[in-house]
Each structure stands twice: as C-alpha cells, then as structure tokens.
Design a protein around this motif. Structure first.
Motif, PDB file in Angstrom:
ATOM      1  N   ALA A 125     102.417  46.149  29.610  1.00 27.64           N
ATOM      2  CA  ALA A 125     103.558  47.047  29.361  1.00 27.64           C
ATOM      3  C   ALA A 125     103.469  48.328  30.190  1.00 27.64           C
ATOM      4  O   ALA A 125     103.541  49.447  29.664  1.00 27.64           O
ATOM      5  CB  ALA A 125     103.656  47.365  27.871  1.00 27.64           C
ATOM      6  N   LEU A 126     103.332  48.173  31.485  1.00 28.72           N
ATOM      7  CA  LEU A 126     103.197  49.321  32.381  1.00 28.72           C
ATOM      8  C   LEU A 126     104.546  50.000  32.626  1.00 28.72           C
ATOM      9  O   LEU A 126     105.606  49.379  32.495  1.00 28.72           O
ATOM     10  CB  LEU A 126     102.585  48.868  33.705  1.00 28.72           C
ATOM     11  CG  LEU A 126     101.201  48.227  33.589  1.00 28.72           C
ATOM     12  CD1 LEU A 126     100.788  47.597  34.915  1.00 28.72           C
ATOM     13  CD2 LEU A 126     100.165  49.255  33.139  1.00 28.72           C
ATOM     14  N   GLU A 127     104.475  51.256  33.007  1.00 33.78           N
ATOM     15  CA  GLU A 127     105.680  52.031  33.309  1.00 33.78           C
ATOM     16  C   GLU A 127     105.902  52.081  34.813  1.00 33.78           C
ATOM     17  O   GLU A 127     104.939  52.046  35.595  1.00 33.78           O
ATOM     18  CB  GLU A 127     105.533  53.457  32.775  1.00 33.78           C
ATOM     19  CG  GLU A 127     105.395  53.542  31.259  1.00 33.78           C
ATOM     20  CD  GLU A 127     106.664  53.150  30.535  1.00 33.78           C
ATOM     21  OE1 GLU A 127     107.752  53.283  31.121  1.00 33.78           O
ATOM     22  OE2 GLU A 127     106.565  52.711  29.364  1.00 33.78           O
ATOM     23  N   PRO A 128     107.168  52.159  35.256  1.00 30.27           N
ATOM     24  CA  PRO A 128     107.436  52.300  36.699  1.00 30.27           C
ATOM     25  C   PRO A 128     106.635  53.463  37.283  1.00 30.27           C
ATOM     26  O   PRO A 128     106.504  54.523  36.665  1.00 30.27           O
ATOM     27  CB  PRO A 128     108.946  52.579  36.743  1.00 30.27           C
ATOM     28  CG  PRO A 128     109.488  51.923  35.508  1.00 30.27           C
ATOM     29  CD  PRO A 128     108.420  52.124  34.462  1.00 30.27           C
ATOM     30  N   GLN A 155     103.384  53.348  37.865  1.00 25.61           N
ATOM     31  CA  GLN A 155     101.958  53.126  37.653  1.00 25.61           C
ATOM     32  C   GLN A 155     101.430  52.136  38.694  1.00 25.61           C
ATOM     33  O   GLN A 155     102.193  51.423  39.360  1.00 25.61           O
ATOM     34  CB  GLN A 155     101.703  52.608  36.236  1.00 25.61           C
ATOM     35  CG  GLN A 155     101.881  53.669  35.154  1.00 25.61           C
ATOM     36  CD  GLN A 155     101.359  53.221  33.802  1.00 25.61           C
ATOM     37  OE1 GLN A 155     101.959  52.374  33.150  1.00 25.61           O
ATOM     38  NE2 GLN A 155     100.229  53.795  33.381  1.00 25.61           N
ATOM     39  N   GLU A 203     109.482  45.592  38.953  1.00 25.21           N
ATOM     40  CA  GLU A 203     109.463  46.513  37.834  1.00 25.21           C
ATOM     41  C   GLU A 203     109.020  47.916  38.232  1.00 25.21           C
ATOM     42  O   GLU A 203     108.712  48.749  37.372  1.00 25.21           O
ATOM     43  CB  GLU A 203     108.576  45.945  36.719  1.00 25.21           C
ATOM     44  CG  GLU A 203     109.171  44.657  36.168  1.00 25.21           C
ATOM     45  CD  GLU A 203     108.359  44.006  35.069  1.00 25.21           C
ATOM     46  OE1 GLU A 203     107.397  44.637  34.589  1.00 25.21           O
ATOM     47  OE2 GLU A 203     108.696  42.872  34.698  1.00 25.21           O
ATOM     48  N   ASP A 237      95.668  51.901  37.106  1.00 23.42           N
ATOM     49  CA  ASP A 237      96.096  51.871  35.700  1.00 23.42           C
ATOM     50  C   ASP A 237      95.838  50.507  35.068  1.00 23.42           C
ATOM     51  O   ASP A 237      95.557  50.414  33.863  1.00 23.42           O
ATOM     52  CB  ASP A 237      97.586  52.200  35.603  1.00 23.42           C
ATOM     53  CG  ASP A 237      97.895  53.604  36.083  1.00 23.42           C
ATOM     54  OD1 ASP A 237      97.349  54.559  35.501  1.00 23.42           O
ATOM     55  OD2 ASP A 237      98.675  53.744  37.054  1.00 23.42           O
TER      56      ASP A 237
END
Length: 315
Positions: A143-146, A148, A170, A214
C-alpha cells in the motif's frame, strides 16, 4: 482428456502424457479448452517434488501449471457470468493432483477467469494471470503512496517486469536490478534506476537510495541478502514464503509473504490487469512456444536459466 504431468517426482524427463477422465463444469464453474499454458518456477518445483508432502494422499498423475488461456467450452449449471461458450479467456489455476494448467481441458471457478486481452493471442494471455496477480498482491499488501521508492529484484523476470510496470502506473519511483545483458530491457519496462544484480545488490540499491528504499519486492528470492536495502520501518514483499530475518525485523521492516493462491478468485483484479495489458501498461512477454508434448524440453530450457519472458506449452 490429455494432460502433461508426472507419476513420480524427477527431472524434466519425468514429464509425460496421461489420459484421464473428462471433467465437467459444476455450479459456479466453467470449463476451458486450453490452448496455452505458461511454464513457471512453481511448475518445475512441483515436477521435481518440492511440494510432494502436499500431494502425498493424491493419486498421480500430478499436473503442474498455474496459467492457462483458451476457449470456454462449457458453463456449469446455475453459474452467473457474462462469459459464454466460445469466449477466449485466461485463468489463474491452483494445481492439485491432476488439476493443473497443463491440460487439454480445465475446470475452474468462474471467479478465476476473465477474457483474453484484446489484441493478445493465447500464448501472450497465458503469461499474465499468475505473475500479474502476484505482483498485484504484493503492491496491495505494501500500500505505497505515489512518490515512494520501490526496489525490485529479479526485475527481468515475469513477476519483476509486472512489478515495475504496475509500480510506475501507481506513481512510484523504481530501482531495479539487472544483468548487463538485461539492463536495456529493465529500463524499457520503466525502471528509473538500474543497478547490477548479484549477492551485493543491497549495497548497490543503498548507493542509489542512501537512506534505504521504502519497500522492496524480492523476485530474485534473495531474502536476507537483500533486506538491508530497505529503510528502517520499510516493507518487503517475498514470493517463496520468506517471513523475514531478525536483523531486518529489529529495524522495524515489515514482511509480506505473498502467495497467489489467496488471489486466485480475485476476478476484478485479474480483469483490471487485462485492461492494463490492453492499454499497454503491461507488456506480455513470450520467449518461445512448444507443443505440449515437448514439455520436458521446455522445462530443460527454463531450468538452464536466462529465459526472458515465458515459455508456453500449446495444446
């Protein structure tokens, strides 16, 4: 019907044809006339006896294969679906006993099946379900964020290639490994930074990202050799059940062992992968095709290493 499998674990020569009873689709199932089945590492492991304890109470033949593409030739009674007899489809398969993708006909849950991507042939479609869903599962777990950073090992392989392309879609920054001969391939798949592969790849990743990445998807199955590349409190997805090493866990690294059997009925996710293939987000890579009765030759080539894309058995 004809299947390709083994009666006893062994080398590629253990693979041979068997005739088994025809099966029919039951409620919630469809039957596929298989045209193509991909060769994956799980297949060679199953053939050689790596999963023998799971098959101890199951009569042979033991049939490998987790990816299939073909045509629906039967829809089970009471099955609710928009799919119909004659549709070209692809499916993810969880092998058990004589139930595996190396089969002329295959009965599976309708939730494991979606149409073949528009513009793709059966061989190309058969490269997507298992590895694509495994990559999807890894990204969902992390569930990484843009913005990262994700590192990918085994980046030139099927799982690694899909990881890179899905991650870039993503908005992630991707550091990937490659042998010298594969560097351009991995760049073309979308990696932002390419580092040399090998047992010291964690050091190379740290050179590119001094604070540690990350997250990392370990398609090369390097386990504790590569976990030092992940920052404190980061994440790592593993594909062979590795649950983490003490040194990494002490730094707060969270491990996600991903097993595609938990996604084998995620029809909506498989269909999303289909749409991404149609849109050119995902690249379907076929290395070579073989007649199904040449499965032993395909396994020998696969185990010799260096295959880029998937080997396909055609029925």
């Amino acid at each position: 019907m004809r299947v390709i499998g083994v009666s006893e674990p062994g080398g590629p020569e253990a693979l041979r044809e068997f005739d088994i009873d025809e099966r029919h689709a039951g409620p919630g199932e469809v039957r596929i006339r298989v045209r193509a089945a991909a060769v994956n590492p799980t297949d060679t492991a199953a053939r050689s006896g790596a999963y023998a304890s799971r098959q101890a109470d199951v009569s042979p033949p033991h049939v490998p294969g987790m990816d299939a593409a073909g045509d629906i030739d039967e829809v089970g009674p009471g099955t609710t679906t928009d799919l119909a007899v004659g549709d070209a489809v692809m499916a993810v398969v969880v092998p058990s006993g004589s139930h595996g993708a190396y089969s002329e006909q295959l009965v599976v849950s309708v939730e494991s099946v979606v149409p073949v991507p528009v513009g793709a042939d059966y061989a190309e479609a058969a490269t997507l379900p298992m590895n694509g869903l495994t990559a999807r599962m890894a990204l969902d777990a992390m569930a990484l964020e843009p913005g990262q950073t994700l590192a990918v090992t085994g980046a030139a392989g099927a799982f690694g290639g899909y990881m890179i392309q899905l991650a870039k879609a993503e908005g992630l920054r991707v550091i990937a490994d490659a042998a010298a001969d594969d560097e351009q391939l991995v760049r073309d798949l979308g990696a932002d930074v390419v580092v040399p592969r090998g047992d010291d790849v964690a050091d190379r990743i740290r050179e590119a990202e001094p604070g540690g990445v990350d997250a990392l998807a370990d398609g090369a199955v390097q386990n504790e050799l590569v976990s030092p590349a992940v920052r404190d409190g980061g994440q790592m997805a593993t594909v062979r059940g590795f649950k983490g090493d003490d040194a990494a866990k002490e730094r707060g690294v969270v491990f996600h062992p991903v097993l595609v059997m938990h996604y084998n009925r995620e029809q909506a996710k498989l269909d999303a992968l289909r749409k991404q293939a149609e849109a050119g987000v995902l690249t379907l890579r076929v290395a070579r095709t073989f007649p199904a009765d040449h499965a032993a030759e395909a396994h020998r080539l696969f185990e010799s290493g260096g295959v880029r894309g998937r080997l396909i058995l055609e029925f």
